[in-house]
Each structure stands twice: as C-alpha cells, then as structure tokens.
Scaffold this motif. Sequence first.
Motif, PDB file in Angstrom:
ATOM      1  N   ILE A   1       0.839  -1.128   0.030  1.00  0.00           N
ATOM      2  CA  ILE A   1       0.045  -0.118  -0.016  1.00  0.00           C
ATOM      3  C   ILE A   1       1.123   1.340  -0.079  1.00  0.00           C
ATOM      4  O   ILE A   1       1.720   1.399   0.853  1.00  0.00           O
ATOM      5  CB  ILE A   1      -1.037   0.039   1.179  1.00  0.00           C
ATOM      6  CG1 ILE A   1      -1.737  -1.263   1.176  1.00  0.00           C
ATOM      7  CG2 ILE A   1      -1.648   1.447   1.270  1.00  0.00           C
ATOM      8  CD1 ILE A   1      -2.690  -1.265   2.486  1.00  0.00           C
ATOM      9  N   SER A   2       0.578   2.117  -1.026  1.00  0.00           N
ATOM     10  CA  SER A   2       1.515   3.200  -1.175  1.00  0.00           C
ATOM     11  C   SER A   2       0.727   4.687  -1.079  1.00  0.00           C
ATOM     12  O   SER A   2       0.360   5.011  -0.037  1.00  0.00           O
ATOM     13  CB  SER A   2       2.364   3.125  -2.381  1.00  0.00           C
ATOM     14  OG  SER A   2       1.484   3.129  -3.571  1.00  0.00           O
ATOM     15  N   THR A   3       0.075   4.892  -2.049  1.00  0.00           N
ATOM     16  CA  THR A   3      -0.561   6.209  -2.206  1.00  0.00           C
ATOM     17  C   THR A   3      -2.079   6.086  -2.552  1.00  0.00           C
ATOM     18  O   THR A   3      -2.687   6.873  -2.704  1.00  0.00           O
ATOM     19  CB  THR A   3       0.008   7.153  -3.204  1.00  0.00           C
ATOM     20  OG1 THR A   3      -0.225   6.624  -4.477  1.00  0.00           O
ATOM     21  CG2 THR A   3       1.414   7.606  -2.755  1.00  0.00           C
ATOM     22  N   GLN A   4      -2.437   4.811  -2.434  1.00  0.00           N
ATOM     23  CA  GLN A   4      -4.006   4.542  -3.035  1.00  0.00           C
ATOM     24  C   GLN A   4      -4.915   4.986  -2.294  1.00  0.00           C
ATOM     25  O   GLN A   4      -6.052   5.335  -2.562  1.00  0.00           O
ATOM     26  CB  GLN A   4      -4.122   2.964  -2.961  1.00  0.00           C
ATOM     27  CG  GLN A   4      -3.387   2.230  -4.131  1.00  0.00           C
ATOM     28  CD  GLN A   4      -2.150   1.492  -3.321  1.00  0.00           C
ATOM     29  OE1 GLN A   4      -1.454   2.234  -2.835  1.00  0.00           O
ATOM     30  NE2 GLN A   4      -1.821   0.305  -3.779  1.00  0.00           N
ATOM     31  N   LEU A   5      -4.654   5.510  -0.695  1.00  0.00           N
ATOM     32  CA  LEU A   5      -5.607   5.807   0.140  1.00  0.00           C
ATOM     33  C   LEU A   5      -5.251   7.138   0.496  1.00  0.00           C
ATOM     34  O   LEU A   5      -5.686   7.792   1.382  1.00  0.00           O
ATOM     35  CB  LEU A   5      -5.671   4.857   1.402  1.00  0.00           C
ATOM     36  CG  LEU A   5      -6.043   3.445   0.971  1.00  0.00           C
ATOM     37  CD1 LEU A   5      -5.877   2.576   2.244  1.00  0.00           C
ATOM     38  CD2 LEU A   5      -7.349   3.479   0.636  1.00  0.00           C
ATOM     39  N   SER A   6      -4.410   7.913  -0.184  1.00  0.00           N
ATOM     40  CA  SER A   6      -3.790   9.234   0.083  1.00  0.00           C
ATOM     41  C   SER A   6      -4.701  10.452  -0.087  1.00  0.00           C
ATOM     42  O   SER A   6      -4.726  11.333   0.449  1.00  0.00           O
ATOM     43  CB  SER A   6      -2.478   9.548  -0.406  1.00  0.00           C
ATOM     44  OG  SER A   6      -2.618   9.653  -1.704  1.00  0.00           O
ATOM     45  N   ASP A   7      -5.812   9.962  -0.996  1.00  0.00           N
ATOM     46  CA  ASP A   7      -6.523  11.191  -1.470  1.00  0.00           C
ATOM     47  C   ASP A   7      -8.069  11.140  -0.790  1.00  0.00           C
ATOM     48  O   ASP A   7      -9.253  10.963  -1.394  1.00  0.00           O
ATOM     49  CB  ASP A   7      -6.957  11.126  -2.967  1.00  0.00           C
ATOM     50  CG  ASP A   7      -7.709  12.372  -3.519  1.00  0.00           C
ATOM     51  OD1 ASP A   7      -7.643  13.341  -2.962  1.00  0.00           O
ATOM     52  OD2 ASP A   7      -8.418  12.057  -4.551  1.00  0.00           O
ATOM     53  N   LEU A   8      -7.991  10.589   0.511  1.00  0.00           N
ATOM     54  CA  LEU A   8      -9.166  10.558   1.421  1.00  0.00           C
ATOM     55  C   LEU A   8      -9.466  11.646   2.592  1.00  0.00           C
ATOM     56  O   LEU A   8      -9.163  11.192   3.717  1.00  0.00           O
ATOM     57  CB  LEU A   8      -9.538   9.009   1.730  1.00  0.00           C
ATOM     58  CG  LEU A   8      -9.546   8.305   0.588  1.00  0.00           C
ATOM     59  CD1 LEU A   8      -9.541   6.538   1.202  1.00  0.00           C
ATOM     60  CD2 LEU A   8     -10.673   8.290  -0.192  1.00  0.00           C
ATOM     61  N   PRO A   9      -9.496  12.838   2.162  1.00  0.00           N
ATOM     62  CA  PRO A   9      -9.218  13.797   3.141  1.00  0.00           C
ATOM     63  C   PRO A   9      -9.885  13.815   4.505  1.00  0.00           C
ATOM     64  O   PRO A   9     -10.008  14.264   5.507  1.00  0.00           O
ATOM     65  CB  PRO A   9      -9.588  15.133   2.444  1.00  0.00           C
ATOM     66  CG  PRO A   9     -10.549  14.771   1.386  1.00  0.00           C
ATOM     67  CD  PRO A   9     -10.096  13.523   0.881  1.00  0.00           C
ATOM     68  N   LYS A  10     -11.324  13.023   4.282  1.00  0.00           N
ATOM     69  CA  LYS A  10     -12.169  12.909   5.384  1.00  0.00           C
ATOM     70  C   LYS A  10     -12.222  11.658   6.212  1.00  0.00           C
ATOM     71  O   LYS A  10     -12.934  11.389   7.011  1.00  0.00           O
ATOM     72  CB  LYS A  10     -13.767  13.128   5.001  1.00  0.00           C
ATOM     73  CG  LYS A  10     -13.872  14.698   4.332  1.00  0.00           C
ATOM     74  CD  LYS A  10     -14.029  15.900   5.356  1.00  0.00           C
ATOM     75  CE  LYS A  10     -14.140  17.195   4.505  1.00  0.00           C
ATOM     76  NZ  LYS A  10     -13.972  18.238   5.503  1.00  0.00           N
ATOM     77  N   LEU A  11     -11.421  10.860   5.707  1.00  0.00           N
ATOM     78  CA  LEU A  11     -11.465   9.493   6.288  1.00  0.00           C
ATOM     79  C   LEU A  11     -11.116   9.454   7.837  1.00  0.00           C
ATOM     80  O   LEU A  11     -10.002  10.068   8.374  1.00  0.00           O
ATOM     81  CB  LEU A  11     -10.175   8.607   5.466  1.00  0.00           C
ATOM     82  CG  LEU A  11     -10.375   7.077   5.997  1.00  0.00           C
ATOM     83  CD1 LEU A  11     -11.703   6.519   5.208  1.00  0.00           C
ATOM     84  CD2 LEU A  11      -9.161   6.517   5.267  1.00  0.00           C
ATOM     85  N   ARG A  12     -12.045   8.684   8.594  1.00  0.00           N
ATOM     86  CA  ARG A  12     -12.004   8.695   9.906  1.00  0.00           C
ATOM     87  C   ARG A  12     -11.607   7.210  10.415  1.00  0.00           C
ATOM     88  O   ARG A  12     -10.895   7.002  11.345  1.00  0.00           O
ATOM     89  CB  ARG A  12     -13.375   9.156  10.699  1.00  0.00           C
ATOM     90  CG  ARG A  12     -13.468  10.536  10.378  1.00  0.00           C
ATOM     91  CD  ARG A  12     -14.734  10.831  11.466  1.00  0.00           C
ATOM     92  NE  ARG A  12     -15.705  10.114  10.904  1.00  0.00           N
ATOM     93  CZ  ARG A  12     -16.516   8.964  11.488  1.00  0.00           C
ATOM     94  NH1 ARG A  12     -16.115   8.410  12.461  1.00  0.00           N
ATOM     95  NH2 ARG A  12     -17.688   8.374  10.721  1.00  0.00           N
ATOM     96  N   SER A  13     -12.123   6.165   9.704  1.00  0.00           N
ATOM     97  CA  SER A  13     -12.012   4.633   9.958  1.00  0.00           C
ATOM     98  C   SER A  13     -11.624   3.979   8.885  1.00  0.00           C
ATOM     99  O   SER A  13     -12.242   4.021   7.701  1.00  0.00           O
ATOM    100  CB  SER A  13     -13.255   4.250  10.618  1.00  0.00           C
ATOM    101  OG  SER A  13     -13.170   2.945  11.122  1.00  0.00           O
ATOM    102  N   LEU A  14     -10.367   3.140   9.160  1.00  0.00           N
ATOM    103  CA  LEU A  14      -9.879   2.379   7.877  1.00  0.00           C
ATOM    104  C   LEU A  14      -9.763   0.965   8.501  1.00  0.00           C
ATOM    105  O   LEU A  14      -8.808   0.729   9.353  1.00  0.00           O
ATOM    106  CB  LEU A  14      -8.648   2.923   7.351  1.00  0.00           C
ATOM    107  CG  LEU A  14      -7.908   2.157   6.188  1.00  0.00           C
ATOM    108  CD1 LEU A  14      -8.887   1.968   5.017  1.00  0.00           C
ATOM    109  CD2 LEU A  14      -6.508   3.093   5.895  1.00  0.00           C
ATOM    110  N   ASN A  15     -10.433  -0.120   7.764  1.00  0.00           N
ATOM    111  CA  ASN A  15     -10.073  -1.445   8.231  1.00  0.00           C
ATOM    112  C   ASN A  15      -9.879  -2.262   6.921  1.00  0.00           C
ATOM    113  O   ASN A  15     -10.686  -2.391   6.140  1.00  0.00           O
ATOM    114  CB  ASN A  15     -11.584  -1.942   8.950  1.00  0.00           C
ATOM    115  CG  ASN A  15     -11.545  -3.212   9.585  1.00  0.00           C
ATOM    116  OD1 ASN A  15     -10.296  -4.072   9.467  1.00  0.00           O
ATOM    117  ND2 ASN A  15     -12.443  -3.716  10.231  1.00  0.00           N
ATOM    118  N   LEU A  16      -8.535  -2.473   7.146  1.00  0.00           N
ATOM    119  CA  LEU A  16      -8.082  -3.675   6.109  1.00  0.00           C
ATOM    120  C   LEU A  16      -7.559  -4.956   6.713  1.00  0.00           C
ATOM    121  O   LEU A  16      -6.765  -5.705   6.183  1.00  0.00           O
ATOM    122  CB  LEU A  16      -6.739  -2.908   5.507  1.00  0.00           C
ATOM    123  CG  LEU A  16      -6.774  -1.517   4.912  1.00  0.00           C
ATOM    124  CD1 LEU A  16      -5.491  -1.118   4.506  1.00  0.00           C
ATOM    125  CD2 LEU A  16      -7.890  -1.380   3.877  1.00  0.00           C
TER     126      LEU A  16
END
Length: 629
Positions: A176-191
């Motif tokens: 995982i590099s930058t795939q999730l970097s453009d989510l400015p409001k993200l509060r909860s991430l479950n991988l």
Amino acid sequence: MEMISRHLAPDSSLCVLLLLLLLGVPMAVTTEQSPARLNKAQEDIMQDILSSVSSALDSSLTKNWTTSSNPCEWSGVHCTSAASSAFVTRLSLSGYGLSNATILSSICHLDTLQSLNLSRNFFIDLPNQFSHCSMKAEMRELDLSSNKLSGHLGNFSGFHKLEVLDLSFNSLNGKISTQLSDLPKLRSLNLSSNGFEGSVPTNMDPSLEELMFSRNNFSGRIPMGLFKYGNLTLLDLSQNNLVGGIPDGFLGFPKLRTLILSDNNLTGKIPQSLLNVTTLFRFAGNHNNFSGPIPQGITRNIRMLDLSYNMINGEIPYDLLSPDSLEAIDLTANELEGSIPQSFSESLHSIRLGRNLLSGSIPGSIGDAIGLVNLELYGNKLIGYIPWQLSKCRKLVLIDLSSNQLQGHIPGELCNLEQLGALKLQWNNLSGDIPGSFSDMITLEILHLSKNSFTGELPFTATNRSLKLCYLGLHSNNFRGVIPSSVSLLQSLTTLDLGNNELTGTIPTSIGTLLKLEFLDLSQNYLSGQVPSSLASLKRLTNLSLSDNNLSGLLPELPKWVVVNVTGNPGLIEGTEDNNTSDNMKGSQDDFSSAAWITAVSFILGFILSFYWAGFRGGNDSKVGGSSL
C-alpha cells in the motif's frame, strides 16, 4: 340536522364532530400520507438493482422488494425526502449472496448515496468498478468486508467525503503506497484479514481516528509516521510480522483508547510513555518477545492489559492489581517470579497469571475482588492452602489452580459459588474428602482433581438430577469404596476418569445410561465381577480403560472404533477375534491417556475461549483482533 345546526355556535366544530359520530353519520377517514417517491431517474436505477438482487441466494432478505412498488420501502434502502420527492441515501445489501459486479454499474449512478454496505457477498473485483462513479461524490461510508476481493488495492481517489472504509476479511494483497492518500475526510480504515505486505502504510490523511491492519503480512518496524495521527482512538497492528521495539512516542496519541500489537515478533521493553496516555483503555501486546519488567503504574489508566506469552520477567508490581477501574489482567506464560500482590480491585473480573514462576501463597485478600469471574494461577510454584475467601467472589465461573504445590483441603465454602462452571485443582498436594455439597452445584461442568491425595468416597452420590457435570477427573488419588449407581444422574458426562484409586466392588450397570460418555477410565483399582453389557449402549464411547483390576467374565462386544485397554485382568475374556482384534479394539494405556488428555484439553480450552469471546468483546472490537481481553 338543519335544526341542530341552527342552535350551535359557529366555533363549536368539535361538538358537531362528536354529535355526528353519535348519530352515526358517515365520515371520510384520513389516511397516513404515503412516503415520497423517487424521481424517475432513481426509480429506474432501483429497478435495475432489483433485477440483480432478485437472484440473491437468500430471497427472504428481499421479500418486500417485490411486494412494494416504492423502493424507499424496500429492506436495506433508506431514502431522504426533499420537497415532494425523495432520493436514496443509504443502501445495504449485506449477505445477499451477490457475485455479479455488474450491479455496480447501476449503484454507481446513485449520486445521492452516502452509505453503501455490500459486505458478506461474493464479489471479487469491486475496487475496479469505482473508476467512473457519480456515487463517489457524496459517499461517507463504504463497507466491502467479507467478500472475495483479490489482487492489489484499487484506486479510491474521488471519494472526497468518505469517512469509513472497510475492506476487511478479503484476499487483497500487495503493498500500500498512495492508493488511500486522497481521502481527506477518512476517520476509520479497516484492512484487517487480507494479505497486504510491506511496511505499515502512513500515507493516509492525518484526520484518521481508527486504523485496523490486523491479520496481514506487514513487516518491518512500527513506523514513527504513525504518531502523526493525533486523533487516533484505535490502533490494531496485531497478527503481522512486525519486528523491533515499540517506539517510545505514545504521548503523540492523546486520544488513544485501544492499542493492539498482539501476535508479532516485537522485542524490547514496554515503553514508559504508555503510562502517560490517560485515555488508554486497553493494551494487548500478547504473543510477542517482550522482555524486562512490567512498568510500575501501567494499570493506572489501562483497564484491560494483556501481555501474555512473552518473556517478561521480574516481580509483579505491587500496585498492578489494585486500581479501582481495572477490569482484566493477562500475564500468562511469562517468566514472572515472586509473590502475588496483596491488593485487589473490586472491579477486576479476570486474573490470568498461569505458567509463570510465581511462589508463595495465594493471598486471602483475593476475596476483595468481589467482581472476579475468571481466576487462573495454574503452572506456578504456589504453596499453602486454597483461601476460603475465594467464596466471597460470588461471580466466579472458572478457578484454575492446577499444577502448583498447594496443600490441605478444598474449602467447603467454595460450594457456595452459585455460578462456578469449572474447578481445576489437578497436580497439587491436596488431601482430605471432597465436600459433599459439591453434589448440589448445578452449574459445575468441569471438576478436575486428578494427581492429588484425596481420600474418602467418591463425590456425587446425591440424587440431584439437575447436575450439568460433563468432565469428572479424579485420576491418581486415594478414593475408596464403590462406584455409586447414582453416577447415572450425571447425564451430561463426556469424560469419567476414576483411574488409579482404591475403588472396590463391581462396575455399576447404570454407567451404561451415560449416553454422552466418550472417555471412561476405571483402570488401576480393585474392581471385580463382570463388565456390564450396558457399556455396549455407549454409542459415543471412543476410549475405555479397565486395565489392572480383578474383572472377569466376557467383555461385552463394543463398536470397533473404541480403543480398549483391559490388560491386567487375568479372568477377563476379550471376546471373539472378529470383533476384538488388536487393531480395532485393544489399545495401550498410553494410547488411552493421550487421547483422553487431548480431548480434555480441547474441551476446557473451548469452555474458556467461548467465555472470553462473549464477555470481553463487543462494539467495534468485533472486528479487532489479537487478544483474549
């Protein structure tokens, strides 16, 4: 009616209504206004979705999709009204048995959608379907957990309002590099529960509050970049391949409540900065290679501490078990020595100190932990007596003091523990009679007293038919007398181990009524007479040991899957060659003991694990892994 209306004042409408009702005049009935309808565009989209969902594996979930013409009334669909029309804002298709990803071509056109739940289906390539999706504009919550997603993580750019993303329990992999970097409001991430590898990613927006990365293949050290997430309340890195020590920078987490680092290869000492995170509720670092002493004061804020299965040494801090808010401690399988602290919190419900090097006696002050449900002190070097004060802990379900050097009698007061389900005292130096009131403990399911010096007659000679006992282990004691026929009252028994005692008389026929019995050991006693034919009725029996007694006559024909040991009974005839060959009927004492031991351990572990999983997990922790606490 005309005369009536002349005599009524103009503002007497209520009286007119009541009078009309009394006279039986028919009146129009006002009906509840129907829910607003979707505009034609969204109506058409929902009809397209209906055609995909109609083939769902579980049609019961979609039964009102065909009985109502208004999609806003369908199960899993939530609409918000504006003026005279409505629009879809939430859609849940969880567990619908969906596998055809073309349904997304319809869902993607719902540009008002704020929450989409497609969990527990069979999709394999969902992330690739989001490239051109008007749905992304308003999306706040996206749940794709428990599918069959595979391959690398897709591009989630464009979800500028996304707050919750759940991709757990899939087969995603890669780095995982930058795939999730453009989510400015993200509060909860479950991988959690995927196959991601490489370093723990730190390229998400700093607004994150929950990071769940458990059960992956992340490697390397815990990155310092994690400490930029100052809003974190939950961090779960358990069950990965992380190495090195824990960075001493937890003052950067002023809001952290749950920290789970279990099942890695972490080393070094527990950092002192953890003590200053005043919000920290739960810390699980079990199944690592931590060493050194337990920091004094670590439970000042932490309510649930799990450092089991490490190499932590030294003595237990005197204040570890005393904080008023403390709920659970698990230090199982370390190298702790010295005595058990004298001060106990009333709020403690679980103390697990088994498999250490603890010595001294069990303090009577343990009775102050009146909320205690689970007590495990097995596998230490404890001496002295079992404190009667344990009876003050009226909520106790499990007591495990096995494999120590305890002596004396079992306190009769323990029989007052009305919720006790398991009492394990095997491998000690205990003696005396078993309190007769044990026969009245209707919640007791496991009683393991083997390898002691108990005397007297066997317990459970009463007539109580409410007993739930399923494991009775009395092997290697000094019990005398006969096996009472009232053993038949223990209808839940799966294991009955009375071997290596001084029992006399015959084997009661009533044992044949214990239809759940799987293991029966009556070896190394002074039993005589014939083996009752009723044993052939035990269809679940897998192991039978009658060796080294004075039994005689013909051994009943037993199912060929039963491992039997009857050596040491010169007068006992083992039956015909066809039904009692050495391959399928006769086993060694070692075979029996091994199988019985494995089943006993499996049963007891199942009892303990089911208890913990139900008692200590809830809420968001249902997807948080790595610890028994």
